[in-house]
Scaffold this motif. Sequence first.
Motif, PDB file in Angstrom:
ATOM      1  N   MET A 147       0.854  -1.184   0.000  1.00  0.00           N
ATOM      2  CA  MET A 147       0.000   0.000   0.000  1.00  0.00           C
ATOM      3  C   MET A 147       0.892   1.236   0.000  1.00  0.00           C
ATOM      4  O   MET A 147       2.103   1.143   0.221  1.00  0.00           O
ATOM      5  N   SER A 171      -3.399  -1.379  -2.155  1.00  0.00           N
ATOM      6  CA  SER A 171      -4.298  -0.257  -1.896  1.00  0.00           C
ATOM      7  C   SER A 171      -3.489   1.029  -1.873  1.00  0.00           C
ATOM      8  O   SER A 171      -2.262   1.011  -1.736  1.00  0.00           O
ATOM      9  N   HIS A 271      -8.109  -0.214   5.320  1.00  0.00           N
ATOM     10  CA  HIS A 271      -7.058  -0.709   4.421  1.00  0.00           C
ATOM     11  C   HIS A 271      -6.401  -1.951   5.006  1.00  0.00           C
ATOM     12  O   HIS A 271      -6.142  -2.931   4.297  1.00  0.00           O
TER      13      HIS A 271
END
Length: 281
Positions: A147, A171, A271
């Motif tokens: 991420m 993400s 997340h």
Amino acid sequence: MMELECVAENRCFAGSVRRFRHFSNACQTPMRFAVYLPPQAQKERLPVLYYLAGLTCTEETFLIKAGAQRWAAELGLILVAPDTSPREARLPGDDAHWDFGMGAGFYLRAAQAPWQQHYQMYDYVTEELPALLAQEFSVDATRASIMGHSMGGHGALICALREPQRYRSVSAFAPVSAPGQVPWGEKAFTGYLGEDRQAWAEWDASRLVLRQRFPGEILVDQGLADPFLKEQLRPEIFSAACAEAGQPLRYREHAGYDHSYYFISSFMEEHLRHHAAALQV
Ligand SMILES: N[C@@H](CCC(=O)N[C@@H](CSC=O)C(=O)NCC(=O)O)C(=O)O
């Protein structure tokens, strides 16, 4: 060759945040990274979640500001945050701009002099660091996700799109997801890669996704009060490319949120749960 040197250690949610310095073969200079080891890491091998930070950040920014350790401790995730560029090997003008050079490595393989000597952040993040972690920590190297934020959101997207076999999920918060079409990216790509815009496609999520999809839904959160939204981030370009490519994308807009870690920390739990589901923890 330099050993892995622990430069700081702090207890956190019954685990520990540790910061390390080591010689990087990819970057040919010492590099720094930070790790959060949750308490479960004392007993078992755990999956790892990489976080790539944005312009001006260091390896420490994420662990100080994002509030991720609480959820990583609950879910049993090791967090790893590399620095955003080489810093010890100095290059002419490397601190002249906050959006290019030091603190602004853009997670690619620089091809232009003098940057190509040290700015090999892509190989550092995708190969060297995972190998080092597998050797030094109780990491299950078969389970990794990635991420990032802003420049680091760009980094996370390109790592996952270029090498989907390495990551179970990806993400991003407010990513620079069309770097070839915005000022931050144009400046960085010209400096690191040169003038040939065809070569830029290898490092641009909005172009990569047209060639190769990620086998899973990409999660992107964007604040609508982000001052960089219209000029630097332009999420509509990435959304359109995903639609054209058939890439599943969960793109969420949030009224009132800006580009800061106040925004990031507000959605960090979601997340981490997104990644935990893919990592089966
Ligand atoms: N020039 C300013 C702004 C720098 C900035 O906003 N950096 C962001 C990332 S922007 C895209 O990659 C950031 O994460 N900053 C760290 C923070 O703690 O907010 C400046 O120098 O401050």
